[in-house]
Design an enzyme around this catalytic site. Structure first.
Site, PDB file in Angstrom:
ATOM      1  N   GLU A   1       0.793  -1.230   0.000  1.00  0.00           N
ATOM      2  CA  GLU A   1       0.000   0.000   0.000  1.00  0.00           C
ATOM      3  C   GLU A   1       0.827   1.282   0.000  1.00  0.00           C
ATOM      4  OE1 GLU A   1      -2.583  -2.853   2.501  1.00  0.00           O
ATOM      5  OE2 GLU A   1      -0.467  -2.487   2.183  1.00  0.00           O
TER       6      GLU A   1
ATOM      7  N   ASP B   1      -2.148  -5.334   3.230  1.00  0.00           N
ATOM      8  CA  ASP B   1      -2.368  -5.654   4.646  1.00  0.00           C
ATOM      9  C   ASP B   1      -3.214  -6.919   4.831  1.00  0.00           C
ATOM     10  OD1 ASP B   1      -0.880  -3.518   5.452  1.00  0.00           O
ATOM     11  OD2 ASP B   1      -2.571  -2.195   5.839  1.00  0.00           O
TER      12      ASP B   1
ATOM     13  N   ASP C   1      -5.883  -7.776   6.390  1.00  0.00           N
ATOM     14  CA  ASP C   1      -7.259  -7.699   6.875  1.00  0.00           C
ATOM     15  C   ASP C   1      -8.213  -7.564   5.701  1.00  0.00           C
ATOM     16  OD1 ASP C   1      -6.727  -5.152   6.015  1.00  0.00           O
ATOM     17  OD2 ASP C   1      -7.297  -4.144   7.863  1.00  0.00           O
TER      18      ASP C   1
ATOM     19  N   GLU D   1      -9.783  -5.008   4.490  1.00  0.00           N
ATOM     20  CA  GLU D   1      -9.504  -3.878   3.600  1.00  0.00           C
ATOM     21  C   GLU D   1      -8.280  -4.155   2.725  1.00  0.00           C
ATOM     22  OE1 GLU D   1     -11.406  -0.265   2.587  1.00  0.00           O
ATOM     23  OE2 GLU D   1     -11.908  -1.854   4.006  1.00  0.00           O
TER      24      GLU D   1
ATOM     25  N   TYR E   1       0.857  -6.001  13.143  1.00  0.00           N
ATOM     26  CA  TYR E   1      -0.246  -5.283  12.491  1.00  0.00           C
ATOM     27  C   TYR E   1      -1.206  -4.695  13.515  1.00  0.00           C
ATOM     28  CZ  TYR E   1      -3.714  -4.217   8.926  1.00  0.00           C
ATOM     29  OH  TYR E   1      -4.586  -3.565   8.086  1.00  0.00           O
TER      30      TYR E   1
ATOM     31  N   ARG F   1      -4.351  -3.412  13.232  1.00  0.00           N
ATOM     32  CA  ARG F   1      -5.813  -3.545  13.148  1.00  0.00           C
ATOM     33  C   ARG F   1      -6.166  -4.994  13.468  1.00  0.00           C
ATOM     34  NH1 ARG F   1      -4.704  -0.178   8.575  1.00  0.00           N
ATOM     35  NH2 ARG F   1      -5.480   1.945   8.931  1.00  0.00           N
TER      36      ARG F   1
ATOM     37  N   HIS G   1      -5.991 -12.139  13.918  1.00  0.00           N
ATOM     38  CA  HIS G   1      -4.577 -11.809  13.877  1.00  0.00           C
ATOM     39  C   HIS G   1      -4.015 -11.838  15.287  1.00  0.00           C
ATOM     40  CE1 HIS G   1      -5.339 -10.702   9.801  1.00  0.00           C
ATOM     41  NE2 HIS G   1      -6.019  -9.627  10.110  1.00  0.00           N
TER      42      HIS G   1
END
Length: 870
Positions: free
Chosen positions: A7, A80, A82, A84, A294, A296, A341
Site C-alpha cells: 500500500e 495488509d 485484513d 480492507e 499489524y 488492526r 490476527h
C-alpha cells in the site's frame, strides 16, 4: 523478476531491503478505485452491480505497475492482512486483469502480520489466492454504507435544512453521545451522607467508615439528611468500641491482556492523550517501520516464539522472580476471520523504548505498546488485603477499615491498565497492627454530605469502549467514525469529552422518530455480525443486501409525503427538555417572551434550525437552540489586571459574550476576546478571562529560523502560527497545552499538505544536497500529482523517465532551473468589456456547480460514513 505491490511507499522501501534484487516493490498508495459521486454507482436493480472509478493519481500508479510487469515473471499482492487489505489486492488484480497486464503472469497473494525480514520471507514462501469471502464482505460493507448514506442524507436535507449527512454507523455512534447528554440533563441529584471516624487501638490512628447503625447494615441512602448524619455522630460519640476482628489475607492481581486495536486506542487516550485518529496514524508508521505487529486486530493471542522472546527479555531486565512459572496464554473470543490476527506487540522485545530513535508520537505509543506487551507475560502482583472491623459494646454500631499493601510488584513494575471515571468508594492504604478484642478509641467523627453524580460524558476512550461493547462498527473504523462526527460539527470536544451540538441532537431525534430501526444498537450489531458471516463464507453478500434494501428503500419512499410541520412537531416533543427547559417558576417554558401570546417552536431555515414564535410574522422573536441561548449574560467586572491596574469585565455584544480589559489611556483601545465555542459563559472568571486576553501565547522559537511560534484562537478556531503559516489545532485547550515539538510538527504538516489532502509528510523523502546559490537543502517530495523536487517556493515535477529514488542533485537543479524559466509573466489588466464577459461566464459556471453539489455531497456522506476500514 517478481513485482511486489504493497500500500505505502514506506512499507515498500522496508520490504525492498528484505527481498533483494529479484523483486521490484511498488506502492499502490492505498485504494486505487472508489465509487464515483453519481446515481447508480451501486445499482440494486442490477444485482448490486458496482461502478468503480480511478482518479488521475491512481491511473499513474497503475501505469507504473503495468510497465514494471512487462518484464516480470509474476506479481505478488502483499497488501495488509485484513478485509480492507484483501480488497485492495482484489482491486489491483481486477484492474490489471482488465488491462491484460497479467497475461501469462502468475498472481500470488501473501500476507504478513509484521514488516520484519523473517515474516516477509516466510509469507513469500507461502503464497495463497485472494480470499474471495473477505472481498465479498468488503463489497457488502461498501455497498451498504453507500446506499444508506446516499439515500438517507438527501431526506435529511429536504426535511431538515442545514443538516450535513447521515450514515449507517456514524448516526448510531452519534445517538450514543446524544443519549448520554439527555441522561445528564434528566439527572436529579440525590443527597446522602457518610460517617467516618479516626480509630486508635494502642496504635497510630486509622480511618474507619460507618457500616452498621441500630443493628442494621447501612445502604447508600440510609442516611439522607444532615440530621441523620448528626444522629449517627452522636451515637458514635456516646458509645464505647473495641476491635471485633482483624483479617489479613494475601491476594494476587493479574496483568491485562496485550493490546487489540480497541484497547490500544483506549489506553492511548487515557495515558498519553492521543485521539483515536492520532493513535492509528502513529501505529501505522510503527508497523511500516517494522517495529510492531499489524495494528488492526481484535486478537489477544501472542505467537509462541514471541512469548518466549518476551519471557527472555523480562528475565534479563527484571530478574527470574518476575517471570511466571509458565507462559500466560490469551485467547481471543472473536469468531471473525478478519480479526484472527495476533495481538499488537513489538516485533523485537529487546528493542527497548529508551533505545529506539523515533519521532515524538511514535515514541510515546511504542513505549505504551512495549510496556503492555511485556507486562502481559510477567508474574502477578502480590498484595496483602487487611480488613479491620470495629464494633460498639452493644454491637449495634459497626465500622470498617480496609487497606492493602503491595508485597511484590510483579507486572505493576512495568504497567497498570487505566480506567475511565473511577469512583473510590473506600480509601485504601496501609493499616497499623491491631489486636482483635482490644479496646478502640474513637475521635474526630466526621459526617460528610454527598450528592449522586450524573453519568459522565464520553471521552474518546470510553466512547471507543461503548462502540465495541454495542457492536457498532469495528475497531479499525472507530477513528474515522469519531473524525466524521467532528468534521460534520455534530459533536465538539469540551475538556476532552464529547458534547453533542444542537445540529447533532436534531439529526439524532429525527432519525429516532422516523428511522428508528436503523439507529438501534442491536440492529447495527446484527449487520456487523452478518458481515462477519459473509467474511467467513457462511452468507451470500448479494442476498444480504437484497433483504436489507427491500425494506430500507420502502422506508425512504414512504418519507415522500412527510410534511416538515410533522417533523418539527415530533422534534419539539423529543427535544423539549433540551430546547424548552423548565424555568422553575411554574410558567410555560414554550411561551413566547416577546409577545406573550405565541408558542415557541422549532423552525428550519436556510442555515439550519432555530427557535421561533408561532405568531410569525406578527411576532419576529427568534433565538438559537440550546439552554445557553436563553439570555445574554449580564455585564460584570471580573477583577483588575495587576499589570495595567485596569478592570477586566465580562460583556455581551451583538456577536455573543466576550471579555474585555479596559484601556490604560484614552488613546489605547480595549483588549477584547470572544468566549470560545464550547465554553460555558457562567464559568468565566477572572483567571479564564486573563487566559483569553493574554492570547496569542508564545509557544517557543522555531528550531529552523528562530521565529516565535504563537498559539491563539481566531475566527476559524484554535491555531498555531509561524510567520504567515496558520495550522488548526484539534480543540481550544490545545492553545495553552501545545508544546514546541508538537507545534513544529503541526506547522510542518500544514506546509507539506496545505489543502489537507492525504497524509502530510513533514520531511522530504530524500535529501539530495544543498543548492549552490542559497545552500538550502533540495529534497524529493511526494505530492498530489506525483513526486517532485523543491527549492524554496519552486516545485518541479520529476519526469516519469526518472526514478525519484535515483535522481541526482544535478538533475534536480536542472529541473528547478527549467521550472523557474517557465514562470509566467504578469498578465495585463483586462478591459472592462472583457471583465464583464468573464464575470457573466463565471456566474453561469457557478449555477452549474450548484446543481451538482447535492449529488456530490450525498456521495461524500456515503463514502465518509466512517464504517469503511482504512
Amino acid at each position: 523478476m517478481q513485482v511486489v505491490i504493497v500500500e505505502s511507499p514506506s512499507k515498500a522501501k522496508t520490504i525492498g531491503k528484505y527481498l533483494g534484487s529479484d523483486y521490484h516493490v511498488l506502492a499502490s498508495y492505498g485504494h486505487i478505485r472508489d465509487l464515483p459521486s453519481k446515481d447508480g454507482s451501486v445499482d440494486p436493480e442490477q444485482d448490486f452491480k458496482m461502478i468503480w472509478d480511478m482518479d488521475a493519481k491512481s491511473k499513474s500508479r497503475i501505469k507504473e505497475i503495468t510497465d514494471a510487469l512487462k518484464g516480470a515473471d509474476g506479481v505478488i499482492l502483499a497488501t495488509d492482512p485484513d478485509r480492507e487489505g484483501e480488497a485492495i489486492s482484489w482491486h489491483l488484480y481486477d484492474v490489471l486483469e482488465s488491462k491484460k497486464a497479467l497475461k501469462d503472469k502468475k498472481v500470488q497473494r501473501v500476507a504478513f502480520n509484521a514488516v520484519t525480514k523473517k515474516a516477509v520471507q516466510e509469507a513469500i514462501s507461502n503464497p495463497r489466492d485472494i480470499d474471495q469471502d473477505l472481498v465479498d464482505a468488503y463489497l457488502a460493507r461498501r455497498a451498504l454504507d453507500y446506499l444508506v448514506g446516499f439515500s438517507l442524507s438527501p431526506v435529511l436535507w429536504r426535511k431538515l435544512p442545514g443538516s450535513r449527512s447521515a450514515g449507517r454507523v456514524q448516526s448510531v455512534a452519534l445517538r450514543l453521545i446524544c443519549e448520554r447528554e439527555l441522561d445528564i440533563e434528566k439527572f436529579v441529584a440525590e443527597e446522602f451522607w457518610t460517617v467516618e471516624a479516626d480509630v486508635a487501638s494502642n496504635s497510630a490512628p486509622f480511618t474507619a467508615r460507618l457500616t452498621h447503625l441500630d443493628g442494621e447494615k447501612l445502604t447508600k441512602f440510609s442516611l439522607t439528611t444532615e440530621a441523620d448524619g448528626q444522629r449517627a455522630k452522636d451515637l458514635i460519640d456516646a458509645a464505647s468500641f473495641s476491635i471485633a476482628s482483624v483479617e489479613a489475607k494475601p491476594t494476587k492481581r493479574n496483568p491485562a491482556a496485550p493490546f487489540t486495536t480497541s484497547t490500544m486506542q483506549q489506553e492511548a487516550s487515557r495515558k498519553i492523550g492521543f485521539s483515536a485518529k492520532r493513535t492509528m496514524q502513529a501505529a501505522q508508521r510503527l508497523y511500516e517501520a517494522g517495529l510492531i505487529t499489524y495494528m488492526r486486530t481484535d486478537g489477544i493471542d501472542m505467537a509462541p516464539e514471541a512469548v518466549m522472546a518476551c519471557r527472555d527479555e523480562i528475565k534479563s531486565r527484571y530478574g527470574d522472580r518476575f517471570v511466571p512459572p509458565s507462559p500466560r496464554m490469551y485467547k481471543s473470543k472473536q469468531k471473525n476471520a478478519q480479526e484472527a490476527h495476533e495481538c499488537i506487540r513489538p516485533t523485537d522485545f529487546s528493542k527497548h523504548p529508551d533505545s529506539a530513535s523515533l519521532a515524538e508520537d511514535e515514541a510515546k505509543l511504542y513505549r505504551l505498546i512495549w510496556r503492555r506487551a511485556v507486562a502481559c507475560q510477567m508474574a502477578s502482583a502480590e498484595l496483602e488485603q487487611t480488613t479491620i472491623e470495629v464494633k460498639s459494646a452493644d454491637e449495634k454500631i459497626g465500622m470498617r477499615a480496609t487497606g492493602s499493601v503491595i508485597t511484590f510488584e510483579g507486572f505493576i513494575a512495568v504497567y497498570t491498565e487505566g480506567k475511565d471515571d473511577e469512583e473510590d468508594d473506600e480509601k485504601e492504604g496501609v493499616l497499623p497492627k491491631v489486636t482483635a478484642g482490644a479496646s478502640a478509641d474513637i475521635s474526630k467523627v466526621n459526617p460528610e454530605q454527598h450528592f449522586t453524580q450524573p453519568p459522565p460524558r464520553f471521552t474518546e476512550a470510553s466512547l471507543v469502549k461503548a462502540l465495541e461493547e454495542n457492536g457498532i462498527g469495528r475497531p479499525s473504523t472507530y477513528a474515522s467514525i469519531i473524525s466524521t462526527l467532528q468534521d460534520r460539527n455534530y459533536v465538539r470536544m469540551d475538556q476532552k469529552r464529547f458534547v453533542p451540538e444542537d445540529r447533532g441532537r436534531i439529526v439524532t431525534a429525527f432519525l429516532e422518530n422516523f428511522f428508528g430501526k436503523y439507529v438501534e444498537y442491536d440492529f447495527t450489531a446484527q449487520l456487523e455480525d452478518t458481515l462477519d458471516e459473509i467474511s467467513g463464507g457462511r452468507e451470500d453478500w448479494r442476498a444480504f443486501l437484497a433483504r436489507f434494501w427491500d425494506e430500507f428503500h420502502a422506508k425512504i419512499d414512504g418519507m415522500t409525503g412527510l410534511r416538515i410541520t410533522e417533523v418539527l412537531d415530533a422534534l419539539n416533543e423529543a427535544l423539549g427538555p433540551h430546547i424548552f427547559p423548565d424555568k422553575g417558576d411554574g410558567s410555560d417554558p414554550r411561551q413566547c417572551p416577546t409577545c406573550l401570546e405565541g408558542t415557541l417552536s422549532l423552525k428550519v431555515g436556510r442555515y439550519g434550525a432555530f427557535i421561533g414564535c408561532s405568531r410569525y410574522p406578527d411576532c419576529k422573536h427568534t433565538r438559537q437552540l440550546g439552554k445557553d441561548a436563553q439570555e445574554a449574560p449580564q455585564d460584570k467586572v471580573l477583577g483588575v489586571d495587576p499589570d495595567t491596574s485596569t478592570e477586566v469585565s465580562l460583556k455581551s455584544g451583538r456577536f455573543g459574550p466576550y471579555v474585555e480589559r479596559a484601556p490604560v489611556s484614552e488613546e489605547e483601545k480595549p483588549k477584547r476576546a470572544s468566549i470560545p465555542k464550547g465554553w460555558d459563559v457562567g464559568d468565566i472568571d477572572f483567571d479564564k478571562a486573563m487566559m483569553l486576553i493574554s492570547l496569542p501565547r508564545d509557544v517557543g522559537p522555531h528550531p529552523e529560523d528562530g521565529q516565535t511560534i504563537e498559539a491563539g484562537i481566531g475566527r476559524y478556531g484554535p491555531f498555531v502560527k509561524h510567520g504567515k503559516t496558520y495550522a488548526n489545532l484539534e480543540n481550544v485547550d490545545d492553545v495553552w497545552e501545545v508544546g514546541i515539538n508538537r507545534a513544529v510538527s503541526i506547522i510542518a504538516d500544514k506546509l507539506a499538505n496545505p489543502r489537507g489532502r492525504g497524509r502530510a509528510a513533514a520531511k522530504p523523502q530524500r535529501e539530495l544536497g544543498a543548492h549552490p546559490d542559497t545552500e538550502e537543502i533540495i529534497g524529493v517530495y511526494e505530492g498530489r500529482y506525483g513526486p517532485y523536487v523543491k527549492h524554496q517556493k519552486v516545485n518541479a515535477t520529476i519526469p516519469k523517465d526518472i526514478n525519484p529514488d535515483e535522481i541526482t542533485l544535478e538533475q534536480a537543479l536542472d529541473l528547478i532551473a527549467a521550472k523557474e524559466a517557465k514562470k509566467p509573466t504578469k498578465k495585463k489588466k483586462a478591459t472592462k468589456k472583457k471583465a464583464a464577459k468573464k464575470k457573466a461566464t463565471k456566474k453561469k459556471a457557478t449555477k452549474k456547480v450548484a446543481k451538482k453539489t447535492t449529488k456530490k455531497a450525498a456521495k461524500k456522506a456515503a463514502s465518509t460514513d466512517g464504517s469503511d476500514e482504512a
